[in-house]
Design a protein around this motif. Structure first.
Motif, short mmCIF file in Angstrom:
data_model
loop_
_atom_site.label_atom_id
_atom_site.label_comp_id
_atom_site.label_asym_id
_atom_site.label_seq_id
_atom_site.Cartn_x
_atom_site.Cartn_y
_atom_site.Cartn_z
N SER A 49 -31.78 38.08 16.80
CA SER A 49 -31.19 37.47 18.00
C SER A 49 -29.86 38.14 18.28
O SER A 49 -29.12 38.50 17.36
N PHE A 50 -29.53 38.29 19.57
CA PHE A 50 -28.30 38.94 19.98
C PHE A 50 -27.21 37.90 20.18
O PHE A 50 -27.41 36.91 20.90
N MET A 51 -26.07 38.12 19.54
CA MET A 51 -24.98 37.15 19.55
C MET A 51 -23.70 37.80 20.06
O MET A 51 -23.45 38.98 19.83
N ASN A 52 -22.88 36.99 20.70
CA ASN A 52 -21.54 37.40 21.11
C ASN A 52 -20.66 37.39 19.86
O ASN A 52 -20.57 36.37 19.18
N SER A 53 -20.02 38.51 19.54
CA SER A 53 -19.23 38.59 18.30
C SER A 53 -17.97 37.73 18.35
O SER A 53 -17.42 37.40 17.32
N LYS A 54 -17.53 37.33 19.55
CA LYS A 54 -16.33 36.49 19.66
C LYS A 54 -16.67 35.01 19.64
O LYS A 54 -16.01 34.21 18.98
N THR A 55 -17.73 34.62 20.36
CA THR A 55 -18.06 33.19 20.47
C THR A 55 -19.20 32.76 19.56
O THR A 55 -19.45 31.58 19.39
N HIS A 56 -19.93 33.71 19.03
CA HIS A 56 -21.12 33.47 18.19
C HIS A 56 -22.23 32.74 18.95
O HIS A 56 -23.09 32.11 18.34
N ALA A 57 -22.22 32.84 20.26
CA ALA A 57 -23.28 32.26 21.08
C ALA A 57 -24.35 33.31 21.34
O ALA A 57 -24.07 34.51 21.38
N ILE A 58 -25.57 32.84 21.51
CA ILE A 58 -26.66 33.76 21.86
C ILE A 58 -26.41 34.28 23.27
O ILE A 58 -26.02 33.53 24.17
N VAL A 59 -26.60 35.58 23.45
CA VAL A 59 -26.35 36.19 24.75
C VAL A 59 -27.55 37.02 25.19
O VAL A 59 -28.28 37.56 24.37
N ASN A 60 -27.73 37.09 26.50
CA ASN A 60 -28.70 38.00 27.10
C ASN A 60 -27.99 39.31 27.36
O ASN A 60 -26.96 39.34 28.00
N LEU A 61 -28.54 40.36 26.83
CA LEU A 61 -27.90 41.66 26.93
C LEU A 61 -28.83 42.70 27.52
O LEU A 61 -30.03 42.49 27.63
N PHE A 62 -28.25 43.80 27.82
CA PHE A 62 -28.92 45.05 28.11
C PHE A 62 -29.51 45.15 29.51
O PHE A 62 -30.23 44.28 29.96
N ASP A 63 -29.12 46.24 30.12
CA ASP A 63 -29.78 46.66 31.35
C ASP A 63 -31.14 47.24 31.00
O ASP A 63 -32.10 47.12 31.75
N SER A 64 -31.19 47.87 29.83
CA SER A 64 -32.44 48.45 29.37
C SER A 64 -32.33 48.72 27.87
O SER A 64 -31.42 49.39 27.42
N LEU A 65 -33.24 48.14 27.10
CA LEU A 65 -33.28 48.38 25.65
C LEU A 65 -34.69 48.81 25.28
O LEU A 65 -35.67 48.13 25.58
N THR A 66 -34.78 49.95 24.61
CA THR A 66 -36.04 50.43 24.07
C THR A 66 -35.89 50.49 22.55
O THR A 66 -34.86 50.93 22.05
N VAL A 67 -36.90 50.01 21.84
CA VAL A 67 -36.87 50.03 20.38
C VAL A 67 -38.06 50.84 19.89
O VAL A 67 -39.19 50.62 20.33
N THR A 68 -37.77 51.78 18.99
CA THR A 68 -38.83 52.60 18.39
C THR A 68 -38.76 52.49 16.87
O THR A 68 -37.75 52.08 16.32
N HIS A 163 -28.97 37.98 12.90
CA HIS A 163 -28.17 37.93 14.12
C HIS A 163 -27.49 39.28 14.26
O HIS A 163 -26.83 39.75 13.32
N ILE A 164 -27.64 39.89 15.43
CA ILE A 164 -26.97 41.14 15.74
C ILE A 164 -25.80 40.78 16.67
O ILE A 164 -26.01 40.20 17.73
N TYR A 165 -24.59 41.13 16.24
CA TYR A 165 -23.40 40.80 17.02
C TYR A 165 -22.94 41.99 17.85
O TYR A 165 -22.84 43.11 17.35
N TYR A 166 -22.68 41.71 19.13
CA TYR A 166 -22.17 42.68 20.08
C TYR A 166 -20.89 42.13 20.70
O TYR A 166 -20.77 40.91 20.89
N THR A 167 -19.97 43.01 21.02
CA THR A 167 -18.79 42.61 21.78
C THR A 167 -19.09 42.84 23.25
O THR A 167 -19.28 44.00 23.67
N PRO A 168 -19.20 41.76 24.01
CA PRO A 168 -19.53 41.95 25.43
C PRO A 168 -18.40 42.59 26.20
O PRO A 168 -17.23 42.46 25.84
N ASP A 169 -18.76 43.28 27.28
CA ASP A 169 -17.75 43.88 28.16
C ASP A 169 -16.99 42.77 28.86
O ASP A 169 -17.54 41.76 29.27
N ASN A 170 -15.67 42.96 28.99
CA ASN A 170 -14.85 41.93 29.67
C ASN A 170 -14.73 42.22 31.13
O ASN A 170 -14.68 43.20 31.66
#
Length: 170
Positions: A49-68, A163-170
């Protein structure tokens, strides 16, 4: 009287024989009509699950994500948009599975997941499935901040494992 006894014996033998045949046909039909749902909700897979590294909330991310999967031509997720988690299959034969998260053509992170594999017998019709215990995770940090283990046991697809943490763009 002997002829009568022989006739009665033949009738009993025929009725019992047909009764046994009918009973066996009924049982076979019941067994063959039973549902053999071998999917068990799908192959047990690791869930990130993708999490906000500051708030620890689940976030919807990515304009485009490909996983191989590393060193294969397998695309496990193709251009996912606005997603908050990914569910990916682990190797049946190896005890390490490597995923590459492609954020753009040149920006990507790699995740190495070490796990123990446990064959799980389902039924004679369905064979076995593989359950896992997650042991260790390593990753690059080009876009992701960190990964934490939430649940090491994988026997269904119902709960987060990492949980994968990302810092969202401000």
């Amino acid at each position: 009287q002997l002829k009568m006894k022989n006739t009665i014996y033949k009738i009993k033998k025929t009725v019992c024989g047909w009764g046994t045949v009918l009973l066996l046909l009924f049982i076979f039909n019941f067994i063959s009509c039973s549902e053999n749902d071998c999917s068990l909700g799908g192959r047990p897979s690791v869930r990130f699950s993708f999490m906000n590294s500051k708030t620890h909330a689940i976030v919807n991310l990515f304009d485009s994500l490909t996983v191989t999967a590393l060193d294969t031509d397998s695309i496990l997720l193709n251009r996912g948009k606005g997603i908050n988690h990914i569910t990916l299959p682990l190797s049946y034969v190896n005890e390490e599975t490597t995923f590459v998260l492609h954020y753009s053509r040149f920006l990507r992170d790699t995740i190495w997941v070490k796990h123990e594999n446990y064959p799980h017998f389902i039924s004679m019709d369905c064979g076995i499935s593989m359950f896992y215990t997650l042991k260790e995770v390593q990753y690059t940090t080009y876009l992701l901040d960190s990964i934490t283990l939430v649940n090491p046991d994988i026997n269904d697809n119902e709960k987060d494992n990492y949980h994968i943490y990302y810092t969202p763009d401000n």
